[in-house]
Write a protein that holds these residues in place. Structure first.
Motif, PDB file in Angstrom:
ATOM      1  N   TYR A   1       0.829  -1.202   0.000  1.00 43.27           N
ATOM      2  CA  TYR A   1       0.000   0.000   0.000  1.00 43.27           C
ATOM      3  C   TYR A   1       0.864   1.253   0.000  1.00 43.27           C
ATOM      4  CZ  TYR A   1      -3.174   3.589   1.817  1.00 43.27           C
ATOM      5  OH  TYR A   1      -3.885   4.749   2.002  1.00 43.27           O
ATOM      6  N   LEU A   2       1.895   1.271   0.831  1.00 39.51           N
ATOM      7  CA  LEU A   2       2.785   2.425   0.886  1.00 39.51           C
ATOM      8  C   LEU A   2       3.576   2.582  -0.409  1.00 39.51           C
ATOM      9  CD1 LEU A   2       4.148   2.054   4.533  1.00 39.51           C
ATOM     10  CD2 LEU A   2       2.556   3.795   3.714  1.00 39.51           C
TER      11      LEU A   2
ATOM     12  N   ASP B   1       0.620   2.788  -3.678  1.00 42.67           N
ATOM     13  CA  ASP B   1      -0.486   3.752  -3.634  1.00 42.67           C
ATOM     14  C   ASP B   1      -0.074   5.084  -3.012  1.00 42.67           C
ATOM     15  OD1 ASP B   1      -2.004   1.773  -4.718  1.00 42.67           O
ATOM     16  OD2 ASP B   1      -3.068   1.252  -2.886  1.00 42.67           O
ATOM     17  N   VAL B   2       0.491   5.015  -1.833  1.00 43.24           N
ATOM     18  CA  VAL B   2       0.736   6.237  -1.058  1.00 43.24           C
ATOM     19  C   VAL B   2       1.856   7.084  -1.639  1.00 43.24           C
ATOM     20  CG1 VAL B   2       1.431   7.109   1.208  1.00 43.24           C
ATOM     21  CG2 VAL B   2      -0.203   5.237   1.046  1.00 43.24           C
TER      22      VAL B   2
ATOM     23  N   GLN C   1       1.023  10.060  -3.564  1.00 43.94           N
ATOM     24  CA  GLN C   1       0.241  11.095  -2.903  1.00 43.94           C
ATOM     25  C   GLN C   1       0.996  11.814  -1.785  1.00 43.94           C
ATOM     26  OE1 GLN C   1      -2.926  11.599  -4.135  1.00 43.94           O
ATOM     27  NE2 GLN C   1      -2.367  10.019  -5.620  1.00 43.94           N
TER      28      GLN C   1
ATOM     29  N   PHE D   1       4.279   8.527   7.527  1.00 44.77           N
ATOM     30  CA  PHE D   1       2.949   8.068   7.134  1.00 44.77           C
ATOM     31  C   PHE D   1       2.673   6.686   7.705  1.00 44.77           C
ATOM     32  CE2 PHE D   1      -0.489   6.555   4.510  1.00 44.77           C
ATOM     33  CZ  PHE D   1      -1.225   7.694   4.224  1.00 44.77           C
TER      34      PHE D   1
ATOM     35  N   TRP E   1      -3.481  13.563   4.707  1.00 46.20           N
ATOM     36  CA  TRP E   1      -3.204  12.132   4.831  1.00 46.20           C
ATOM     37  C   TRP E   1      -4.463  11.340   5.136  1.00 46.20           C
ATOM     38  CZ3 TRP E   1       2.057  11.788   7.949  1.00 46.20           C
ATOM     39  CH2 TRP E   1       3.078  12.320   7.146  1.00 46.20           C
TER      40      TRP E   1
ATOM     41  N   VAL F   1      -6.194  10.612   2.006  1.00 46.77           N
ATOM     42  CA  VAL F   1      -5.541   9.523   1.290  1.00 46.77           C
ATOM     43  C   VAL F   1      -6.051   8.177   1.810  1.00 46.77           C
ATOM     44  CG1 VAL F   1      -3.329   8.356   0.873  1.00 46.77           C
ATOM     45  CG2 VAL F   1      -3.474  10.851   0.728  1.00 46.77           C
TER      46      VAL F   1
ATOM     47  N   SER G   1      -8.649   5.533  -0.411  1.00 47.12           N
ATOM     48  CA  SER G   1      -8.128   4.190  -0.695  1.00 47.12           C
ATOM     49  C   SER G   1      -8.819   3.123   0.143  1.00 47.12           C
ATOM     50  CB  SER G   1      -6.617   4.147  -0.482  1.00 47.12           C
ATOM     51  OG  SER G   1      -6.251   4.632   0.782  1.00 47.12           O
TER      52      SER G   1
END
Length: 389
Positions: free
Chosen positions: A176-177, A180-181, A184, A193, A227, A230, A234
């Motif tokens: 995910y990090l 996806d992250v 962003q 994060f 954040w 975000v 998701s």
């Protein structure tokens, strides 16, 4: 394969709109559902470098190569494809269900579809398995804490795989990090994060306090606000907004934060077993998180807005959630396994304040049987997502 309740909604939308976007958290079963719903439709994935390069070099010709339509997985990896699909739809006979688009990056997929395909596309939001789906597949334990602790992401229920939930969730967060992250968030903030996600877990089921989270993480409140958006887009978290029917009382105006999956929540809280969860101060929050997620799944599987709020006044009187659906339901969530009359006190008080003859009340509890006692529905955890249907 476990049958998805959302399949009927998927087919309903595809019978009306030429383009369907399937969104939801990473690993929620989006690709599996699209293939099951449209087994005859051609499938391509832009994870395939050759397909990606073909589509990028000439998106119009690429789309023209599929006159009967196509399922495109990871569509967001070739942004040019969205305009090509739009032009094809506009210049061809109206064909419902022609293009099915999925992707693991919710940000880019939904943004591209919203920008390019307004009025032509519908979205299906697919969350992890519901308790009902698992029960129908005979994959649901009789112990509610098995599912609350273990979570409901489809890979954890794949009989051909033997994932240990703790290992799976750790890799899930890494993916995910990384995938996806990082698009962003400033790469230098990824470590912060990761800490932020764990701190948010502490606040699941509580009123949102960006200042408290910002202090715990060590960043500014505006950064936390960004954040949180975000995490929300998701499908890691969901916000319950306060009930706007103030019934002549001063009410709080701050939303409550909930994780979408109680298993991910337990992992982030570093709870290592269901036995540890039973003794944890986070037990109530985990049970409530599971309950809200079941209600969200029920609505999203039907293709409807959640329409879930909560009620809390300035004196601290609270009802866990208000479901404004066909009827209004005031719902309290309890971790007890036996129904007791005192469990319904807040919901009955809320109904009295509301004075709405169509409004009803319910208590979600961890018992094995659903029943009605003195006008209150006591709903077994196995029925939480389905009792209103």
């Amino acid at each position: 394969m476990i049958k998805r309740t959302a399949k009927d909604t998927f087919l309903r939308l595809a019978a009306q709109f030429p383009i369907i976007g399937v969104t939801g958290p990473r690993q929620s079963g989006k690709t599996t559902l699209t293939k099951a719903a449209f087994p005859e439709k051609q499938y391509v994935t832009f994870d395939d470098k050759s397909m990606r390069e073909l589509a990028h070099s000439n998106p119009a010709d690429f789309i023209a190569a599929f006159p009967k339509g196509v399922i495109i997985d990871e569509a967001q990896k070739v942004p040019e494809i969205f305009d090509a699909i739009k032009m094809n739809v506009d210049n061809s006979d109206y064909t419902p269900g022609k293009y099915i688009l999925t992707g693991s990056s919710q940000f880019r997929l939904k943004q591209n579809m919203t920008d390019s395909m307004a009025g032509r596309a519908a979205f299906l939001n697919l969350l992890p398995f519901s308790a009902k789906e698992l029960a129908d597949a005979e994959s649901l334990s009789d112990n509610p804490y098995d599912i609350i602790f273990g979570g409901q992401y489809p890979p954890l229920y794949d009989p051909e795989k033997h994932f240990i939930s703790d290992d799976w969730y750790e890799n899930y967060i890494d993916a995910y990090l990384d995938l996806d992250v990082k698009d962003q968030v400033n790469p230098s903030n990824l470590a912060a994060f990761r800490k932020f996600i764990r701190i948010c877990a502490v606040y699941s089921g509580q009123l949102l306090s960006m200042d408290r989270i910002a202090k715990d993480v060590g960043v500014s409140a505006p950064t936390i606000k960004n954040w949180l958006s975000v995490l929300e887009i998701s499908y890691i978290i969901h916000f319950l907004e306060p009930d706007t029917n103030n019934l002549g009382r001063r009410i709080v105006k701050t939303p409550k934060l909930y994780f979408i999956d109680s298993g991910l929540l337990c992992h982030l809280l570093r709870i290592e077993s269901k036995e540890e969860l039973l003794l944890s101060r986070h037990k109530g929050a985990a049970v409530e998180t599971f309950a809200i997620a079941e209600l969200l799944k029920h609505r999203m599987n039907l293709g409807k807005k959640p329409n879930l709020t909560f009620f809390r006044d300035s004196k601290g009187f609270e009802v866990d959630t208000i479901a404004d659906w066909k009827h209004t339901f005031a719902i309290e969530v309890k971790s007890a396994s036996e129904p007791e009359s005192k469990m319904s006190a807040n919901t009955k008080k809320y109904l009295a304040l509301r004075n709405d003859s169509n409004a009803k009340n319910a208590v979600f509890y961890l018992g094995t049987a659903s029943m009605t006692i003195n006008g209150t529905d006591y709903v077994s955890w196995k029925d939480w997502g389905e009792f209103l249907s």
